[in-house]
Design an enzyme around this catalytic site. Sequence first.
Site, mmCIF file in Angstrom:
data_model
loop_
_atom_site.group_PDB
_atom_site.id
_atom_site.type_symbol
_atom_site.label_atom_id
_atom_site.label_comp_id
_atom_site.label_asym_id
_atom_site.label_seq_id
_atom_site.Cartn_x
_atom_site.Cartn_y
_atom_site.Cartn_z
ATOM 1 N N LYS A 55 0.823 -1.211 0.000
ATOM 2 C CA LYS A 55 0.000 0.000 0.000
ATOM 3 C C LYS A 55 0.860 1.265 0.000
ATOM 4 O O LYS A 55 0.645 2.181 -0.799
ATOM 5 C CB LYS A 55 -0.917 -0.002 1.216
ATOM 6 C CG LYS A 55 -1.621 1.336 1.498
ATOM 7 C CD LYS A 55 -2.410 1.263 2.790
ATOM 8 C CE LYS A 55 -3.088 2.585 3.097
ATOM 9 N NZ LYS A 55 -2.173 3.564 3.733
ATOM 10 N N ASN A 56 1.836 1.328 0.894
ATOM 11 C CA ASN A 56 2.617 2.552 1.031
ATOM 12 C C ASN A 56 3.471 2.843 -0.207
ATOM 13 O O ASN A 56 3.703 4.000 -0.539
ATOM 14 C CB ASN A 56 3.500 2.477 2.276
ATOM 15 C CG ASN A 56 2.681 2.533 3.565
ATOM 16 O OD1 ASN A 56 1.525 2.950 3.551
ATOM 17 N ND2 ASN A 56 3.257 2.094 4.671
ATOM 18 N N ARG A 87 -5.078 10.652 2.541
ATOM 19 C CA ARG A 87 -3.788 11.225 2.918
ATOM 20 C C ARG A 87 -2.763 11.089 1.787
ATOM 21 O O ARG A 87 -1.916 11.959 1.587
ATOM 22 C CB ARG A 87 -3.255 10.564 4.188
ATOM 23 C CG ARG A 87 -1.947 11.189 4.589
ATOM 24 C CD ARG A 87 -1.598 11.070 6.037
ATOM 25 N NE ARG A 87 -0.482 11.976 6.327
ATOM 26 C CZ ARG A 87 -0.609 13.242 6.640
ATOM 27 N NH1 ARG A 87 -1.794 13.778 6.725
ATOM 28 N NH2 ARG A 87 0.445 13.996 6.863
ATOM 29 N N ASP A 96 -5.737 8.313 8.621
ATOM 30 C CA ASP A 96 -5.909 7.794 9.969
ATOM 31 C C ASP A 96 -5.920 8.904 11.015
ATOM 32 O O ASP A 96 -5.205 9.890 10.885
ATOM 33 C CB ASP A 96 -4.766 6.837 10.319
ATOM 34 C CG ASP A 96 -4.899 5.502 9.608
ATOM 35 O OD1 ASP A 96 -6.034 5.118 9.312
ATOM 36 O OD2 ASP A 96 -3.866 4.862 9.355
ATOM 37 N N ASP A 110 4.180 0.904 11.620
ATOM 38 C CA ASP A 110 2.920 0.286 11.198
ATOM 39 C C ASP A 110 2.718 -1.105 11.782
ATOM 40 O O ASP A 110 1.605 -1.637 11.748
ATOM 41 C CB ASP A 110 2.850 0.207 9.671
ATOM 42 C CG ASP A 110 2.514 1.550 9.035
ATOM 43 O OD1 ASP A 110 2.059 2.442 9.763
ATOM 44 O OD2 ASP A 110 2.710 1.703 7.817
ATOM 45 N N MET A 133 6.306 7.758 17.030
ATOM 46 C CA MET A 133 5.947 8.673 15.949
ATOM 47 C C MET A 133 4.540 9.246 16.050
ATOM 48 O O MET A 133 4.296 10.384 15.663
ATOM 49 C CB MET A 133 6.127 7.970 14.594
ATOM 50 C CG MET A 133 7.583 7.660 14.287
ATOM 51 S SD MET A 133 7.818 6.889 12.679
ATOM 52 C CE MET A 133 7.346 8.223 11.586
#
Length: 435
Positions: free
Chosen positions: A22-23, A97, A121, A319, A341
Site C-alpha cells: 500500500k505505502n 492522505r 488515519d 505500522d 511517531m
Amino acid sequence: MASFEIYGGKPLKGELIPQGAKNEALQVLCAPLLTAEKVTISNIPDIIDVNKLINLLQAMGVKVEKVETGTFIFQAKDIDLDYLKSEDFKKRAASLRGSIMIVGPLLARFGQGFIPKPGGDKIGRRRLDTHFEGFTALGAKFNYDAGEHFYSVEAKKLKGAYIHLDEASVTGTANVVMAAVMAEGTTTIYNAACEPYLQQLCKMLNSMGANITGIGSNMLHIKGVKTLGGCFHRILPDMIEIGSFIGLAAMTKSEITIKDVSWENLGIIPNVFRRLGIKLERRGDDIYIPAQESYEIDTFIDGSILTIADAPWPGFTPDLLSIILVVATQAKGSCLIHQKMFESRLFFVDKLIDMGAQIILCDPHRATVIGLDRKHALRGISMTSPDIRAGVSLLIAALSAEGKSVIHNIEQIDRGYQNIEYRLNNIGADIRRIG
C-alpha cells in the site's frame, strides 16, 4: 457502516500471498504525472486508499487502462490543471492522505501543485512541513489558505539545492525527490528516508530517465533531467501485511506459509517477531511459521524487560507496533511497546483490555504488556476499529479469542487490506461481513 462478525479460537492452516505494498503504491502511482508517456505498474493492491488515488488521477485527466488484475497503464498526457482548483478536487483529495504525493510531480512538470489538507488515519499529528520546506528549497513559492485548508506551491523554474530534511519522512522524501528529478542542476537530499518503498520509487524514476544515486542510503544525489519517459514497474509485497500474517499465525496457533515475501526487503521485521519467541524460517523467498502452543518474550542481555520501539528504516516500522502489541498479550513474559511517531496509535488498547489482556497504557506513546502465556484466552467482544493497523490487530485478537467478536467500522481495515476476510477464511478462519 459494515462490520465483521468473527468466531475465534480456530487454528488456521495454509498459504497466504501478500498483496502489493500500500505505502509504495501511493507513491509510485503519482510518478506517471511526471511524463506524457505510458507507465505500466503491476501488483497494485485492490484497496480503498489506492482505488481513491486512481480515481483522483482519472479525474485530473490521467488515462487509466486496466490490463489485468493488479496491472494498470497510466498516461498523464492531458492533465486538467483547472480541475485542481475545483470543489470536486478538494473533496476527493481531502479524503485521502496519499493525495499529498501528487504535489511534487505536478510542481516538477507543470510548475504548480495544489492540495487540500489530506485525510487518513486519526493517529495523531502528521505534519506536512517536510514536503513544503523541500519544495521551497528548490525555489517554489508556498501558500496556505488557512480558511480553506488549501495548500499551493508554484515555481517558474525549480533549481537543484542542498536540502537537509528536518525528519526522515518517507512521503516527504518521495515528494521532494519527484519535484527534484527535473529541476535544473543537482539536488542533494540529506536525512532522506531509505525505506524499500522509497528505494522502489527511485529505481522506477531512474528507469523513466531520472539520474538518482545513493539509493538505499540517507543521502540522495539527483541530477536534473529535462524530460522523463515511460517504464514498467512492479510493486513489492506489503511488508506490513506480511508482519500481520506472522502475528496471526502465532496468536491462533496456526501453521502458515507466507509466499513470495521479498525477504531482502523485510529488514529486521522477522527478527523482531523472533524476539517475541515466534518461530519462523525462510524457505526460498517464503516464510514458514509452524503451529506453536506457546512463545516466550526475550529480554535484554542484562535481563531487563524487552522494549520494542519504532524507528526510521532500517529500524522497525511503526505500522507493525499494533500487531506486536497484540501478539505480546498471549506470550510468556512482558514487554514495553514504545510508539514514538504517533501519539494516538495506542489508544485501541482499551478494547484489548476489555477482551482480557493485561496492558498498562503508560502514556500516549508507551504501553506495557504482561503476557498471559495462553493461560487465559481472550474473550470475544464488540468493538470499533479506529484506524487501519489497529483494525487488523483487533481482527487478529478476535480470531484468537473464545466466542464471537464484532468489529465495526471495518472500512478502516478495507483501506489497507485487500479482501482480507476471503483470504483468511480460505485457510480456516470464520469471518462474516455484515451490514
